[in-house]
Design a protein around this motif. Structure first.
Motif, PDB file in Angstrom:
ATOM      1  N   ASN A   1     -36.984   9.261 -35.987  1.00  0.00           N
ATOM      2  CA  ASN A   1     -37.345   7.878 -35.674  1.00  0.00           C
ATOM      3  C   ASN A   1     -37.006   6.939 -36.828  1.00  0.00           C
ATOM      4  OD1 ASN A   1     -38.344   8.790 -33.227  1.00  0.00           O
ATOM      5  ND2 ASN A   1     -40.432   8.979 -33.984  1.00  0.00           N
ATOM      6  N   LYS A   2     -37.359   7.317 -38.042  1.00  0.00           N
ATOM      7  CA  LYS A   2     -37.079   6.454 -39.179  1.00  0.00           C
ATOM      8  C   LYS A   2     -35.579   6.373 -39.458  1.00  0.00           C
ATOM      9  CE  LYS A   2     -39.793   5.928 -42.554  1.00  0.00           C
ATOM     10  NZ  LYS A   2     -40.585   6.013 -43.787  1.00  0.00           N
ATOM     11  N   GLY A   3     -34.877   7.486 -39.272  1.00  0.00           N
ATOM     12  CA  GLY A   3     -33.432   7.453 -39.487  1.00  0.00           C
ATOM     13  C   GLY A   3     -32.720   6.589 -38.472  1.00  0.00           C
ATOM     14  N   ALA A   4     -33.163   6.638 -37.206  1.00  0.00           N
ATOM     15  CA  ALA A   4     -32.525   5.824 -36.170  1.00  0.00           C
ATOM     16  C   ALA A   4     -32.762   4.338 -36.423  1.00  0.00           C
ATOM     17  CB  ALA A   4     -33.046   6.228 -34.794  1.00  0.00           C
ATOM     18  N   VAL A   5     -33.983   3.969 -36.814  1.00  0.00           N
ATOM     19  CA  VAL A   5     -34.282   2.559 -37.080  1.00  0.00           C
ATOM     20  C   VAL A   5     -33.571   2.082 -38.336  1.00  0.00           C
ATOM     21  CG1 VAL A   5     -36.141   0.951 -37.619  1.00  0.00           C
ATOM     22  CG2 VAL A   5     -36.466   2.665 -35.854  1.00  0.00           C
ATOM     23  N   THR A   6     -33.447   2.943 -39.343  1.00  0.00           N
ATOM     24  CA  THR A   6     -32.718   2.567 -40.555  1.00  0.00           C
ATOM     25  C   THR A   6     -31.255   2.270 -40.248  1.00  0.00           C
ATOM     26  OG1 THR A   6     -34.199   3.964 -41.866  1.00  0.00           O
ATOM     27  CG2 THR A   6     -32.131   3.298 -42.884  1.00  0.00           C
ATOM     28  N   ALA A   7     -30.637   3.091 -39.407  1.00  0.00           N
ATOM     29  CA  ALA A   7     -29.251   2.823 -39.001  1.00  0.00           C
ATOM     30  C   ALA A   7     -29.159   1.597 -38.101  1.00  0.00           C
ATOM     31  CB  ALA A   7     -28.672   4.045 -38.290  1.00  0.00           C
ATOM     32  N   LEU A   8     -30.202   1.358 -37.292  1.00  0.00           N
ATOM     33  CA  LEU A   8     -30.201   0.196 -36.404  1.00  0.00           C
ATOM     34  C   LEU A   8     -30.253  -1.101 -37.192  1.00  0.00           C
ATOM     35  CD1 LEU A   8     -30.408  -0.909 -33.493  1.00  0.00           C
ATOM     36  CD2 LEU A   8     -32.882  -0.691 -33.678  1.00  0.00           C
ATOM     37  N   LEU A   9     -30.989  -1.137 -38.302  1.00  0.00           N
ATOM     38  CA  LEU A   9     -31.070  -2.347 -39.123  1.00  0.00           C
ATOM     39  C   LEU A   9     -29.756  -2.666 -39.826  1.00  0.00           C
ATOM     40  CD1 LEU A   9     -34.603  -1.888 -40.737  1.00  0.00           C
ATOM     41  CD2 LEU A   9     -33.951  -3.448 -38.894  1.00  0.00           C
ATOM     42  N   ASP A  10     -28.859  -1.708 -39.883  1.00  0.00           N
ATOM     43  CA  ASP A  10     -27.557  -1.931 -40.524  1.00  0.00           C
ATOM     44  C   ASP A  10     -26.499  -2.354 -39.511  1.00  0.00           C
ATOM     45  OD1 ASP A  10     -25.975  -2.086 -42.763  1.00  0.00           O
ATOM     46  OD2 ASP A  10     -25.279  -0.012 -42.626  1.00  0.00           O
ATOM     47  N   THR A  11     -26.888  -2.597 -38.255  1.00  0.00           N
ATOM     48  CA  THR A  11     -25.964  -3.019 -37.209  1.00  0.00           C
ATOM     49  C   THR A  11     -26.357  -4.406 -36.709  1.00  0.00           C
ATOM     50  OG1 THR A  11     -27.276  -1.957 -35.463  1.00  0.00           O
ATOM     51  CG2 THR A  11     -25.572  -0.632 -36.531  1.00  0.00           C
ATOM     52  N   THR A  12     -25.606  -4.920 -35.777  1.00  0.00           N
ATOM     53  CA  THR A  12     -25.869  -6.243 -35.206  1.00  0.00           C
ATOM     54  C   THR A  12     -26.618  -6.183 -33.883  1.00  0.00           C
ATOM     55  OG1 THR A  12     -23.692  -6.206 -34.131  1.00  0.00           O
ATOM     56  CG2 THR A  12     -23.838  -7.228 -36.300  1.00  0.00           C
ATOM     57  N   ILE A  13     -26.935  -5.013 -33.372  1.00  0.00           N
ATOM     58  CA  ILE A  13     -27.633  -4.904 -32.097  1.00  0.00           C
ATOM     59  C   ILE A  13     -29.131  -4.897 -32.352  1.00  0.00           C
ATOM     60  CG2 ILE A  13     -25.721  -3.654 -31.071  1.00  0.00           C
ATOM     61  CD1 ILE A  13     -27.353  -1.103 -31.309  1.00  0.00           C
ATOM     62  N   GLY A  14     -29.904  -5.221 -31.316  1.00  0.00           N
ATOM     63  CA  GLY A  14     -31.354  -5.253 -31.412  1.00  0.00           C
ATOM     64  C   GLY A  14     -32.001  -4.063 -30.741  1.00  0.00           C
ATOM     65  N   ALA A  15     -33.317  -4.165 -30.567  1.00  0.00           N
ATOM     66  CA  ALA A  15     -34.072  -3.052 -30.000  1.00  0.00           C
ATOM     67  C   ALA A  15     -33.750  -2.837 -28.524  1.00  0.00           C
ATOM     68  CB  ALA A  15     -35.570  -3.293 -30.190  1.00  0.00           C
ATOM     69  N   THR A  16     -33.533  -3.928 -27.770  1.00  0.00           N
ATOM     70  CA  THR A  16     -33.226  -3.785 -26.340  1.00  0.00           C
ATOM     71  C   THR A  16     -31.884  -3.098 -26.127  1.00  0.00           C
ATOM     72  OG1 THR A  16     -34.473  -5.823 -25.922  1.00  0.00           O
ATOM     73  CG2 THR A  16     -33.037  -5.026 -24.169  1.00  0.00           C
ATOM     74  N   GLN A  17     -30.886  -3.473 -26.904  1.00  0.00           N
ATOM     75  CA  GLN A  17     -29.587  -2.810 -26.787  1.00  0.00           C
ATOM     76  C   GLN A  17     -29.668  -1.354 -27.255  1.00  0.00           C
ATOM     77  OE1 GLN A  17     -27.031  -4.162 -25.275  1.00  0.00           O
ATOM     78  NE2 GLN A  17     -28.183  -6.062 -24.967  1.00  0.00           N
ATOM     79  N   PHE A  18     -30.527  -1.104 -28.224  1.00  0.00           N
ATOM     80  CA  PHE A  18     -30.715   0.286 -28.659  1.00  0.00           C
ATOM     81  C   PHE A  18     -31.324   1.127 -27.538  1.00  0.00           C
ATOM     82  CE2 PHE A  18     -33.468   3.527 -30.654  1.00  0.00           C
ATOM     83  CZ  PHE A  18     -32.482   4.275 -31.288  1.00  0.00           C
ATOM     84  N   GLN A  19     -32.220   0.542 -26.754  1.00  0.00           N
ATOM     85  CA  GLN A  19     -32.769   1.246 -25.600  1.00  0.00           C
ATOM     86  C   GLN A  19     -31.680   1.586 -24.594  1.00  0.00           C
ATOM     87  OE1 GLN A  19     -35.919  -1.386 -24.211  1.00  0.00           O
ATOM     88  NE2 GLN A  19     -37.461  -0.046 -25.090  1.00  0.00           N
ATOM     89  N   ARG A  20     -30.745   0.685 -24.390  1.00  0.00           N
ATOM     90  CA  ARG A  20     -29.641   0.964 -23.463  1.00  0.00           C
ATOM     91  C   ARG A  20     -28.762   2.104 -23.976  1.00  0.00           C
ATOM     92  NH1 ARG A  20     -28.912  -3.022 -19.653  1.00  0.00           N
ATOM     93  NH2 ARG A  20     -30.146  -4.912 -19.961  1.00  0.00           N
ATOM     94  N   VAL A  21     -28.542   2.137 -25.280  1.00  0.00           N
ATOM     95  CA  VAL A  21     -27.746   3.226 -25.854  1.00  0.00           C
ATOM     96  C   VAL A  21     -28.448   4.560 -25.650  1.00  0.00           C
ATOM     97  CG1 VAL A  21     -26.813   4.151 -27.995  1.00  0.00           C
ATOM     98  CG2 VAL A  21     -26.627   1.713 -27.527  1.00  0.00           C
TER      99      VAL A  21
END
Length: 302
Positions: A174-194
């Motif tokens: 969970n922490k690794g996925a959010v850490t990588a997510l903060l380094d991208t331009t997508i948000g939480a909703t797009q991450f849910q789609r992925v």
């Protein structure tokens, strides 16, 4: 109490009582509006296709020439927004990130404990199954036997992040996925789609926001520490060159949270926040050695 009984309203009594009086129902009629046109209530998607919004916020039904039609539309009822997580899906029918070493250890311990506790059921055909417990992207499992009712201890099939504080330890996935997510331009909703596109059960937005708040604070500390280390490395590089002047040449630039500027000489009049970056100009790496965020609305912010 006697006065309270006498003052009871008429709708308090049930049918058959002498003081019972049914409620009068009002029926709304649109006879005056029917003469002007027909009233309809469309669905939300159909309403957006038919109606056009004016500049003052009202809606109208124009034809190809811009003339108002005779049909009268009522506003559609509000449609509740459905999240991707609202779809009821069995986690055992989907893919999931599992640490296989923990899964093998769990099954070995469960089968051994089942054989010791219920040897009669173990000799026969047992019916084992898993009961999942979700924590973000990962799961903990309980092995149970549907035949004899045996339940093994809940086991975590993921690696946790060590911490000295109380409470449940955070999962490394969970922490690794959010850490990588903060380094991208997508948000939480797009991450849910992925995640849903990978045939996995997506975590809720509240869970992602809670983890993001924790990880974001840690990243700020790490980034400031990294910038101090790089600034010290640049200063040491200047000293190794034999330069008497050890000052670091820097370039500073800022960015406002406003797309328009009121004046050319006084930028940021319509903005509330500004981010300023400092970049060194002594090496070819051009390290960012400092960053400042200023806020007009918060009195405690720098």
């Amino acid at each position: 109490m006697l006065t309270a009984k006498k003052n009871r309203k008429k709708w308090f009594f049930k049918a058959g009582h002498k003081k019972y009086q049914p409620k009068c129902k009002r029926e709304c009629t649109f006879e005056s509006h029917v003469e002007e046109g027909k009233w309809k209530r469309l669905k939300h998607d159909d309403f957006n296709l038919v109606a056009r919004r004016r500049t003052d916020g009202t809606y109208h039904l124009p034809d190809s020439n811009g003339n108002q039609g005779s049909t009268k539309l009522l506003r559609p009822t509000a449609v509740p927004r459905k999240s991707i997580c609202d779809v009821q899906t069995d986690p055992l029918d989907c893919s999931m990130p599992v640490r296989m070493r923990d899964m093998v250890s769990m099954w070995n311990a469960a089968l051994t404990s089942h054989a010791n506790c219920n040897p009669d059921c173990h000799r026969q055909e047992s019916k084992f199954d898993l009961r999942p417990y979700r924590q973000g992207l990962v799961y903990s499992f309980e092995v149970y036997c549907a035949r004899c009712g045996f339940v093994h201890t809940k086991t975590k099939c993921y690696r946790v992040v060590p911490s000295s504080g109380p409470g449940r330890k955070a999962a490394a996935v969970n922490k690794g996925a959010v850490t990588a997510l903060l380094d991208t331009t997508i948000g939480a909703t797009q991450f849910q789609r992925v995640v849903c596109g990978m045939d996995m059960v997506s975590p809720h937005l509240t869970s992602l926001q809670r983890i993001t708040n924790k990880v974001g604070g840690e990243l700020v500390v790490y980034n400031h520490r990294d910038m101090r280390i790089k600034a010290r490395a640049v200063a040491n590089a200047i000293k190794m060159r034999g330069v008497t002047d050890e000052r670091v040449n820097v370039q500073v630039d800022g960015r406002y949270n406003s797309q328009t500027y009121g004046r050319r000489g006084e930028m940021g009049l319509s903005a509330t926040q500004v981010v300023s970056f400092t970049r060194e100009d002594n090496t070819d790496y051009k390290f960012c050695i400092d960053m400042v965020v200023l806020d007009k609305l918060c009195s405690t912010a720098p």
